[in-house]
Design an enzyme around this catalytic site. Structure first.
Site, PDB file in Angstrom:
ATOM      1  N   HIS A  18      -8.775  28.075  36.675  1.00  0.00           N
ATOM      2  CA  HIS A  18      -8.573  29.344  37.380  1.00  0.00           C
ATOM      3  C   HIS A  18      -7.234  29.309  38.116  1.00  0.00           C
ATOM      4  O   HIS A  18      -6.512  28.309  38.058  1.00  0.00           O
ATOM      5  CB  HIS A  18      -9.748  29.652  38.307  1.00  0.00           C
ATOM      6  CG  HIS A  18     -10.031  28.599  39.345  1.00  0.00           C
ATOM      7  ND1 HIS A  18      -9.135  28.269  40.338  1.00  0.00           N
ATOM      8  CD2 HIS A  18     -11.106  27.786  39.522  1.00  0.00           C
ATOM      9  CE1 HIS A  18      -9.643  27.322  41.097  1.00  0.00           C
ATOM     10  NE2 HIS A  18     -10.842  26.992  40.610  1.00  0.00           N
ATOM     11  N   HIS A  21      -6.062  26.322  40.215  1.00  0.00           N
ATOM     12  CA  HIS A  21      -5.501  25.172  39.491  1.00  0.00           C
ATOM     13  C   HIS A  21      -4.025  25.417  39.196  1.00  0.00           C
ATOM     14  O   HIS A  21      -3.199  24.518  39.305  1.00  0.00           O
ATOM     15  CB  HIS A  21      -6.243  24.946  38.166  1.00  0.00           C
ATOM     16  CG  HIS A  21      -7.687  24.595  38.335  1.00  0.00           C
ATOM     17  ND1 HIS A  21      -8.703  25.408  37.911  1.00  0.00           N
ATOM     18  CD2 HIS A  21      -8.284  23.514  38.897  1.00  0.00           C
ATOM     19  CE1 HIS A  21      -9.870  24.846  38.192  1.00  0.00           C
ATOM     20  NE2 HIS A  21      -9.643  23.700  38.807  1.00  0.00           N
ATOM     21  N   CYS A 126     -24.986  17.459  47.293  1.00  0.00           N
ATOM     22  CA  CYS A 126     -24.466  18.667  46.642  1.00  0.00           C
ATOM     23  C   CYS A 126     -23.808  18.241  45.340  1.00  0.00           C
ATOM     24  O   CYS A 126     -22.816  17.506  45.364  1.00  0.00           O
ATOM     25  CB  CYS A 126     -23.461  19.400  47.530  1.00  0.00           C
ATOM     26  SG  CYS A 126     -22.655  20.761  46.632  1.00  0.00           S
ATOM     27  N   CYS A 129     -20.057  19.344  44.982  1.00  0.00           N
ATOM     28  CA  CYS A 129     -19.065  18.468  45.618  1.00  0.00           C
ATOM     29  C   CYS A 129     -19.193  17.036  45.116  1.00  0.00           C
ATOM     30  O   CYS A 129     -18.308  16.230  45.349  1.00  0.00           O
ATOM     31  CB  CYS A 129     -19.253  18.434  47.133  1.00  0.00           C
ATOM     32  SG  CYS A 129     -18.955  19.988  47.967  1.00  0.00           S
ATOM     33  N   CYS A 144     -24.338  24.262  50.907  1.00  0.00           N
ATOM     34  CA  CYS A 144     -23.005  23.685  51.060  1.00  0.00           C
ATOM     35  C   CYS A 144     -21.982  24.793  51.324  1.00  0.00           C
ATOM     36  O   CYS A 144     -22.056  25.866  50.729  1.00  0.00           O
ATOM     37  CB  CYS A 144     -22.645  22.936  49.782  1.00  0.00           C
ATOM     38  SG  CYS A 144     -20.929  22.422  49.721  1.00  0.00           S
ATOM     39  N   HIS A 147     -20.107  25.498  48.229  1.00  0.00           N
ATOM     40  CA  HIS A 147     -20.910  25.945  47.087  1.00  0.00           C
ATOM     41  C   HIS A 147     -22.117  26.782  47.502  1.00  0.00           C
ATOM     42  O   HIS A 147     -23.258  26.371  47.298  1.00  0.00           O
ATOM     43  CB  HIS A 147     -21.375  24.742  46.255  1.00  0.00           C
ATOM     44  CG  HIS A 147     -20.242  23.968  45.694  1.00  0.00           C
ATOM     45  ND1 HIS A 147     -19.733  22.838  46.303  1.00  0.00           N
ATOM     46  CD2 HIS A 147     -19.480  24.187  44.593  1.00  0.00           C
ATOM     47  CE1 HIS A 147     -18.710  22.399  45.591  1.00  0.00           C
ATOM     48  NE2 HIS A 147     -18.533  23.180  44.562  1.00  0.00           N
ATOM     49  N   LYS A 299     -13.280  33.774  48.917  1.00  0.00           N
ATOM     50  CA  LYS A 299     -13.101  32.581  48.105  1.00  0.00           C
ATOM     51  C   LYS A 299     -13.462  32.947  46.662  1.00  0.00           C
ATOM     52  O   LYS A 299     -14.388  33.700  46.428  1.00  0.00           O
ATOM     53  CB  LYS A 299     -14.048  31.482  48.625  1.00  0.00           C
ATOM     54  CG  LYS A 299     -13.774  30.128  48.037  1.00  0.00           C
ATOM     55  CD  LYS A 299     -14.697  29.092  48.683  1.00  0.00           C
ATOM     56  CE  LYS A 299     -14.341  27.685  48.277  1.00  0.00           C
ATOM     57  NZ  LYS A 299     -14.749  27.243  46.988  1.00  0.00           N
ATOM     58  N   LYS A 302     -17.614  31.921  40.774  1.00  0.00           N
ATOM     59  CA  LYS A 302     -18.256  32.523  39.603  1.00  0.00           C
ATOM     60  C   LYS A 302     -19.339  33.496  40.029  1.00  0.00           C
ATOM     61  O   LYS A 302     -19.522  34.532  39.413  1.00  0.00           O
ATOM     62  CB  LYS A 302     -18.869  31.416  38.748  1.00  0.00           C
ATOM     63  CG  LYS A 302     -17.948  30.946  37.641  1.00  0.00           C
ATOM     64  CD  LYS A 302     -18.763  30.196  36.600  1.00  0.00           C
ATOM     65  CE  LYS A 302     -17.985  29.004  36.086  1.00  0.00           C
ATOM     66  NZ  LYS A 302     -18.828  27.944  35.576  1.00  0.00           N
TER      67      LYS A 302
HETATM   68 ZN   LIG Z   1     -20.703  21.432  47.680  1.00  0.00          ZN
END
Ligand SMILES: [Zn+2]
Length: 482
Positions: A18, A21, A126, A129, A144, A147, A299, A302
């Site tokens: 994405h 990166h 998680c 992570c 998280c 996430h 942020k 997906k």
């Molecule tokens: Zn995480």
């Protein structure tokens, strides 16, 4: 010859690349190009993190064998670097045999230092992570921070642990003495505060069962695999031959600067440094931590469905335009918003109207006046000597400030042309016209040189056009986008 080894964090290859990166590839590439242009022999490494559990899960979901899955996705990242004009020297995959040897070599060194022990552990994990979390690190919903929406797993097992706590004072001293620096300051202060709060030893292996038999076996214990983070960090060593190519390793180690995103600061600023101390290896000098790209203030994720594919942006605007946006409009030290609309605005204002228009304008004037270019072409090192603010910005990784400096020169030169009116001089004062054009061409040559680390292809095109004896109009560098 002075040498510098530059590394970039390796992405997980459980999904397609994405825009985040792309940002990191581009930033690290500018640093590598800058060092090369300054005359340092430079090695620039990235790679792919292939031993993660989430790769296994994604491969299972896709119904593809894991190796095939990670190879296919890693290739997308390697291809993206080429599309973005990122000049990588090494793309090290962590599922390669040479990486496994390096990883096990460092493990054995840490073990020899007495820093690895076995312990029963129970914690909240998680998978996103690939990290154990404490309750205080989770959101109110028990999720998280990185996430949201992803399930936190409760895990109990016997693992190998690394004596991170042993290195707490040593790492504090390294940072305080400036032997190891984290840029920017506020990230360094965060790391110091975390260190002073006390370090917990961390688990560095998983059972085969939980690792789904994927990853590198723990030396001397075939029932366990090396934990993906411990293993992934070692890519910076495996890529240059630690344990497999001693000569290459000795030539390049340690890194001059390591480039990472803010989410993985702790791994690089603390865990990694402790691992190297434990292995009695030299330490990197600097860690450059960049912030994130947001989309409409959110942020990218997906779940939200706002993930931007850099390849789409390259198709629409070109790699140089995407590079420009990521470097000029995204702050390296604060979250910054990205949208196609913003990219288009910057493209038209700064590249089509600004740089592109200036180049076309001066070329046309030179062509009309049959101007003969006689100035000697100067190297990057010769040119930057007269541009301290630009150098200071680049040295501090303030890419946006360095580019503002270049764009001020573009604005000044435009104004100079408006004031001097060379299109009138061509009829009245050829001598003065020559002086004016000589100034313009000299400035454009300088601008091209200053653009080299940022927009390499554009810089080359401008140099080709303006370093030749007769300067002629050429195809527009950045045609306007409607
Ligand atoms: Zn995480």
């Amino acid at each position: 010859m002075a040498k510098s080894y530059i590394t970039e964090a390796i992405p997980y290859v459980n999904a397609q690349p994405h825009i985040g990166h792309a940002l990191e590839f581009i930033q690290a590439d500018v640093i590598a190009r800058y060092y090369r242009l300054k005359g340092k022999e430079t090695l620039f490494l990235c790679g792919s993190d292939e031993n993660a559990l989430k790769n296994v899960q994604s491969a299972e979901k896709a119904g593809i064998p894991i190796q095939e899955f990670v190879d296919k996705n890693a290739q997308l990242f390697a291809d993206l670097t080429k599309e973005l004009h990122v000049n990588l020297d090494i793309f090290q995959k962590t599922s390669l045999k040479n990486h496994a040897i390096t990883s096990q070599t460092l493990w054995k060194l840490c073990d020899k230092s007495g820093d690895i022990y076995k312990k029963l552990y129970k914690g909240l994990y998680c998978v996103g992570c690939e990290e154990f979390k404490t309750k205080t690190e989770l959101t109110e919903k028990g999720e998280c921070v990185e996430h949201p929406g992803k399930k936190i797993e409760e895990v109990e097992e016997e693992n190998y642990f690394f004596k991170l706590s042993k290195y707490q004072d040593q790492i504090i001293a390294l940072i305080e003495s400036g032997k190891f620096t984290i840029v920017p300051d506020f990230r360094q202060n965060e790391v110091l505060a975390f260190l002073r709060g006390g370090l917990q030893d961390f688990s560095i292996s998983r059972s085969n069962e939980r690792a789904k038999n994927w990853g590198i076996p723990v030396p001397g214990d075939p029932t366990q695999r090396i934990y993906v983070w411990f293993d992934a960090l070692i890519v910076y060593l495996s890529g240059i031959g630690f344990g497999t190519d001693e000569e290459k390793y000795k030539k390049w180690w340690p890194p001059e600067v390591q480039v990472v995103g803010k989410g993985i600061t702790r791994f690089h600023a603390i865990y990694w440094i402790a691992m190297l101390l434990s292995g009695n290896l030299l330490l990197p000098k600097k860690l450059f931590v960049h912030e994130y790209i947001t989309v409409d203030g959110q942020k990218m994720s997906k779940t939200v469905g706002n993930v931007i594919d850099p390849r789409d942006m390259v198709k629409k605007f070109g790699a140089e335009a995407l590079r420009y946006f990521c470097l000029a409009k995204i702050s390296p030290f604060a979250d910054s918003d990205f949208s196609e609309k913003k990219l288009k605005l910057a493209y038209n204002a700064d590249l089509a109207n600004g740089l592109g228009n200036l180049i076309a304008r001066v070329a046309k004037l030179c062509e009309t006046a049959a101007y003969e270019q006689t100035q000697t072409v100067r190297s990057f090192q010769e040119v930057i000597g007269a541009h301290d603010a630009y150098v200071a910005s680049l040295d501090a990784y303030k890419f946006n400030d360095a580019l503002s400096y270049v764009w001020e020169k573009i604005t000044h030169l435009d104004r100079y042309i408006n004031d001097e009116k060379p299109w009138e001089l061509v009829k009245t004062d050829m001598e003065k016209l020559k002086t004016v054009l000589t100034h313009c061409v000299g400035e454009i040559q300088t601008i091209a040189v200053l653009l080299q680390p940022f927009l390499p292809e554009t810089a080359e095109k401008i140099a080709l056009q303006f370093n030749s004896k007769t300067i002629q109009t050429a195809q527009s560098l950045f045609p306007r986008k409607i």
